[in-house]
Design a protein around this motif. Structure first.
Motif, PDB file in Angstrom:
ATOM      1  N   TYR A  60      33.507  42.147  44.408  1.00 44.85           N
ATOM      2  CA  TYR A  60      33.610  42.269  42.951  1.00 44.85           C
ATOM      3  C   TYR A  60      32.516  41.460  42.265  1.00 44.85           C
ATOM      4  CZ  TYR A  60      35.410  41.471  38.225  1.00 44.85           C
ATOM      5  OH  TYR A  60      35.537  41.360  36.869  1.00 44.85           O
ATOM      6  N   LYS A  96      34.876  44.438  33.546  1.00 44.99           N
ATOM      7  CA  LYS A  96      36.215  44.977  33.805  1.00 44.99           C
ATOM      8  C   LYS A  96      36.943  44.068  34.794  1.00 44.99           C
ATOM      9  CE  LYS A  96      35.132  49.840  33.237  1.00 44.99           C
ATOM     10  NZ  LYS A  96      35.058  51.116  33.950  1.00 44.99           N
ATOM     11  N   SER A  97      38.238  44.095  34.741  1.00 42.90           N
ATOM     12  CA  SER A  97      39.071  43.286  35.622  1.00 42.90           C
ATOM     13  C   SER A  97      38.888  43.709  37.077  1.00 42.90           C
ATOM     14  CB  SER A  97      40.532  43.438  35.210  1.00 42.90           C
ATOM     15  OG  SER A  97      41.373  42.891  36.188  1.00 42.90           O
ATOM     16  N   ILE A  98      39.073  42.788  37.981  1.00 45.86           N
ATOM     17  CA  ILE A  98      38.983  43.080  39.409  1.00 45.86           C
ATOM     18  C   ILE A  98      40.018  44.120  39.823  1.00 45.86           C
ATOM     19  CG2 ILE A  98      40.537  41.213  40.123  1.00 45.86           C
ATOM     20  CD1 ILE A  98      38.630  40.748  42.520  1.00 45.86           C
ATOM     21  N   ASN A  99      41.112  44.197  39.092  1.00 47.40           N
ATOM     22  CA  ASN A  99      42.173  45.159  39.398  1.00 47.40           C
ATOM     23  C   ASN A  99      41.756  46.610  39.159  1.00 47.40           C
ATOM     24  OD1 ASN A  99      43.861  42.999  39.996  1.00 47.40           O
ATOM     25  ND2 ASN A  99      44.523  42.830  37.874  1.00 47.40           N
ATOM     26  N   MET A 100      40.646  46.818  38.487  1.00 48.39           N
ATOM     27  CA  MET A 100      40.150  48.164  38.203  1.00 48.39           C
ATOM     28  C   MET A 100      39.408  48.774  39.395  1.00 48.39           C
ATOM     29  SD  MET A 100      41.074  48.687  35.052  1.00 48.39           S
ATOM     30  CE  MET A 100      40.066  50.014  34.462  1.00 48.39           C
ATOM     31  N   TYR A 101      39.169  47.983  40.427  1.00 50.86           N
ATOM     32  CA  TYR A 101      38.360  48.427  41.555  1.00 50.86           C
ATOM     33  C   TYR A 101      39.120  48.241  42.862  1.00 50.86           C
ATOM     34  CZ  TYR A 101      34.693  47.487  38.082  1.00 50.86           C
ATOM     35  OH  TYR A 101      33.926  47.458  36.960  1.00 50.86           O
ATOM     36  N   SER A 102      38.738  49.021  43.864  1.00 52.24           N
ATOM     37  CA  SER A 102      39.241  48.796  45.216  1.00 52.24           C
ATOM     38  C   SER A 102      38.114  48.166  46.038  1.00 52.24           C
ATOM     39  CB  SER A 102      39.687  50.108  45.864  1.00 52.24           C
ATOM     40  OG  SER A 102      38.563  50.900  46.189  1.00 52.24           O
ATOM     41  N   ASP A 103      38.475  47.486  47.098  1.00 56.26           N
ATOM     42  CA  ASP A 103      37.473  46.846  47.948  1.00 56.26           C
ATOM     43  C   ASP A 103      36.536  47.882  48.565  1.00 56.26           C
ATOM     44  OD1 ASP A 103      36.208  44.660  49.183  1.00 56.26           O
ATOM     45  OD2 ASP A 103      37.381  44.949  51.004  1.00 56.26           O
ATOM     46  N   GLU A 133      37.085  39.827  46.385  1.00 61.20           N
ATOM     47  CA  GLU A 133      36.543  38.894  45.376  1.00 61.20           C
ATOM     48  C   GLU A 133      35.026  38.798  45.479  1.00 61.20           C
ATOM     49  OE1 GLU A 133      38.656  35.200  45.644  1.00 61.20           O
ATOM     50  OE2 GLU A 133      40.581  36.219  45.479  1.00 61.20           O
TER      51      GLU A 133
END
Length: 140
Positions: A113, A61-68, A110
């Protein structure tokens, strides 16, 4: 009699599939190296498996799908699970080194992720199951 024969065939197939996955994990090697970049003071993670980048670009999944924060919380659980397996001596050819992950350190999204996806990748490629992986990121 016919029913018993079919049940034994199905059981044999299921057992052989399970044994193949176990053997794949025992002989597998995917290494991860983490380091702090001196130039920009950011943490970097490199996975020494050529299929990992392909996995990141096509399956993960894209990194945008998660929060830090979400990734950090999951990584704490995943690293604890990994280290537990390492220190127990379970499959020493697969869990070769412990992972030193400090939850107080700000690694950045980053890094978090890529670390989370390392565990998802091991699940995808080798069938390794880890506590902390989201059900949506598990393939088995």
């Amino acid at each position: 009699m016919n029913r018993l024969l079919w049940m034994s065939v199905i059981l044999s197939v299921m057992l052989s599939c399970h044994m193949q996955k176990t053997k794949a994990i025992e002989g597998a090697k995917a290494e991860m190296k983490a380091q702090k970049n001196a130039e920009d003071d950011k943490w970097e993670i490199n996975v020494l498996d050529p299929q990992y980048d392909t996995y990141i670009n096509s399956v993960a999944k894209s990194i945008n799908m998660y929060s830090d924060d979400w990734l950090r919380a999951r990584n704490i659980i995943l690293v604890a699970d990994w280290n537990s397996r390492y220190y127990s001596g379970r499959n020493p050819n697969f869990y070769e080194v412990p992972i030193n992950y400090d939850p107080r350190e700000n690694y950045g999204i980053e890094f978090n992720y890529r670390m989370y996806q390392f565990f998802a990748y091991l699940n995808w490629k080798y069938g390794a199951r880890f506590q902390g992986l989201s059900a949506a990121d598990m393939t088995i």
